[in-house]
Design a protein around this motif. Sequence first.
Motif, PDB file in Angstrom:
ATOM      1  N   HIS A   1       0.846  -1.166   0.000  1.00 31.96           N
ATOM      2  CA  HIS A   1       0.000   0.000   0.000  1.00 31.96           C
ATOM      3  C   HIS A   1       0.896   1.236   0.000  1.00 31.96           C
ATOM      4  N   VAL A   2       0.612   2.133  -0.910  1.00 33.67           N
ATOM      5  CA  VAL A   2       1.356   3.386  -0.995  1.00 33.67           C
ATOM      6  C   VAL A   2       0.370   4.507  -0.707  1.00 33.67           C
TER       7      VAL A   2
ATOM      8  N   ARG B   1     -12.456   9.369   0.629  1.00 33.34           N
ATOM      9  CA  ARG B   1     -13.731  10.061   0.464  1.00 33.34           C
ATOM     10  C   ARG B   1     -13.817  11.367   1.248  1.00 33.34           C
ATOM     11  N   ASP B   2     -13.304  11.385   2.462  1.00 41.36           N
ATOM     12  CA  ASP B   2     -13.483  12.533   3.350  1.00 41.36           C
ATOM     13  C   ASP B   2     -12.332  13.530   3.344  1.00 41.36           C
ATOM     14  N   ALA B   3     -11.285  13.265   2.601  1.00 40.48           N
ATOM     15  CA  ALA B   3     -10.093  14.117   2.686  1.00 40.48           C
ATOM     16  C   ALA B   3      -9.591  14.465   1.293  1.00 40.48           C
ATOM     17  N   ARG B   4      -9.511  15.713   1.015  1.00 35.55           N
ATOM     18  CA  ARG B   4      -9.045  16.183  -0.284  1.00 35.55           C
ATOM     19  C   ARG B   4      -7.555  15.864  -0.461  1.00 35.55           C
ATOM     20  N   GLY B   5      -7.224  15.281  -1.592  1.00 34.94           N
ATOM     21  CA  GLY B   5      -5.830  15.046  -1.924  1.00 34.94           C
ATOM     22  C   GLY B   5      -5.197  13.816  -1.307  1.00 34.94           C
ATOM     23  N   GLU B   6      -5.969  12.991  -0.612  1.00 36.72           N
ATOM     24  CA  GLU B   6      -5.408  11.777  -0.017  1.00 36.72           C
ATOM     25  C   GLU B   6      -5.787  10.563  -0.860  1.00 36.72           C
ATOM     26  N   TYR B   7      -4.756   9.849  -1.296  1.00 36.11           N
ATOM     27  CA  TYR B   7      -4.928   8.681  -2.160  1.00 36.11           C
ATOM     28  C   TYR B   7      -4.155   7.508  -1.592  1.00 36.11           C
ATOM     29  N   GLU B   8      -4.502   6.332  -2.099  1.00 36.53           N
ATOM     30  CA  GLU B   8      -3.779   5.112  -1.758  1.00 36.53           C
ATOM     31  C   GLU B   8      -3.659   4.281  -3.023  1.00 36.53           C
ATOM     32  N   ILE B   9      -2.479   3.750  -3.265  1.00 38.85           N
ATOM     33  CA  ILE B   9      -2.273   2.797  -4.355  1.00 38.85           C
ATOM     34  C   ILE B   9      -2.080   1.439  -3.715  1.00 38.85           C
ATOM     35  N   ASP B  10      -2.937   0.502  -4.093  1.00 37.81           N
ATOM     36  CA  ASP B  10      -2.820  -0.879  -3.602  1.00 37.81           C
ATOM     37  C   ASP B  10      -2.292  -1.732  -4.739  1.00 37.81           C
ATOM     38  N   ILE B  11      -1.158  -2.373  -4.510  1.00 39.13           N
ATOM     39  CA  ILE B  11      -0.481  -3.180  -5.521  1.00 39.13           C
ATOM     40  C   ILE B  11      -0.397  -4.617  -5.024  1.00 39.13           C
ATOM     41  N   VAL B  12      -0.728  -5.560  -5.912  1.00 41.28           N
ATOM     42  CA  VAL B  12      -0.639  -6.976  -5.563  1.00 41.28           C
ATOM     43  C   VAL B  12       0.204  -7.692  -6.615  1.00 41.28           C
ATOM     44  N   PHE B  13       1.255  -8.343  -6.143  1.00 36.94           N
ATOM     45  CA  PHE B  13       2.063  -9.243  -6.966  1.00 36.94           C
ATOM     46  C   PHE B  13       1.940 -10.642  -6.383  1.00 36.94           C
ATOM     47  N   SER B  14       2.294 -11.636  -7.158  1.00 38.97           N
ATOM     48  CA  SER B  14       2.198 -13.016  -6.676  1.00 38.97           C
ATOM     49  C   SER B  14       3.260 -13.333  -5.622  1.00 38.97           C
ATOM     50  N   GLY B  15       4.227 -12.454  -5.437  1.00 39.84           N
ATOM     51  CA  GLY B  15       5.228 -12.648  -4.391  1.00 39.84           C
ATOM     52  C   GLY B  15       6.061 -11.395  -4.201  1.00 39.84           C
ATOM     53  N   GLU B  16       6.673 -11.281  -3.043  1.00 42.62           N
ATOM     54  CA  GLU B  16       7.475 -10.104  -2.709  1.00 42.62           C
ATOM     55  C   GLU B  16       8.686  -9.969  -3.626  1.00 42.62           C
ATOM     56  N   LYS B  17       9.299 -11.074  -3.994  1.00 37.90           N
ATOM     57  CA  LYS B  17      10.455 -11.018  -4.893  1.00 37.90           C
ATOM     58  C   LYS B  17      10.078 -10.343  -6.213  1.00 37.90           C
TER      59      LYS B  17
ATOM     60  N   ALA C   1       4.649   4.262   2.561  1.00 39.62           N
ATOM     61  CA  ALA C   1       4.230   2.929   2.136  1.00 39.62           C
ATOM     62  C   ALA C   1       4.231   1.964   3.308  1.00 39.62           C
ATOM     63  N   ALA C   2       3.432   0.911   3.175  1.00 40.92           N
ATOM     64  CA  ALA C   2       3.398  -0.184   4.136  1.00 40.92           C
ATOM     65  C   ALA C   2       3.163  -1.465   3.365  1.00 40.92           C
ATOM     66  N   GLY C   3       3.891  -2.504   3.718  1.00 43.57           N
ATOM     67  CA  GLY C   3       3.711  -3.797   3.072  1.00 43.57           C
ATOM     68  C   GLY C   3       2.858  -4.718   3.933  1.00 43.57           C
ATOM     69  N   PHE C   4       2.081  -5.545   3.272  1.00 45.01           N
ATOM     70  CA  PHE C   4       1.216  -6.501   3.955  1.00 45.01           C
ATOM     71  C   PHE C   4       1.366  -7.862   3.317  1.00 45.01           C
ATOM     72  N   ASP C   5       1.249  -8.906   4.112  1.00 42.14           N
ATOM     73  CA  ASP C   5       1.184 -10.275   3.604  1.00 42.14           C
ATOM     74  C   ASP C   5      -0.255 -10.736   3.691  1.00 42.14           C
ATOM     75  N   VAL C   6      -0.701 -11.514   2.714  1.00 39.93           N
ATOM     76  CA  VAL C   6      -2.058 -12.063   2.718  1.00 39.93           C
ATOM     77  C   VAL C   6      -2.124 -13.189   3.739  1.00 39.93           C
TER      78      VAL C   6
END
Length: 94
Positions: free
Chosen positions: A1-2, A41-57, A84-89
């Motif tokens: 997540h960025v 929705r509630d904050a002007r100019g705040e976005y998030e990019i969610d990226i999913v790859f099949s693996g961290e490598k 950014a913050a990384g997450f594992d499924v």
Amino acid sequence: HVYLEVSEGRESELETVFQKDFVPAISRRKGFKQVRLLRKRDARGEYEIDIVFSGEKLRLEWVASPEHAAVWPRIAGLCRRVSAAGFDVCGPAS
């Protein structure tokens, strides 16, 4: 997540660069699964990019790629702050 805090008045430019440049570049990468741009929705100019790859490598290979080096500065350059913050499924989507 960025997490992005977009500079005032640059929101539509960010959305355009994301759709026309970032998505095509990342979509060609091996292991790519999904990317989404979310606008808070509630904050002007705040976005998030969610990226999913099949693996961290494979995600790290994207970050080190010439394509990322070409497109990411265009996204970051529209922002006051990027983090950014990384997450594992941990479980399947329902």
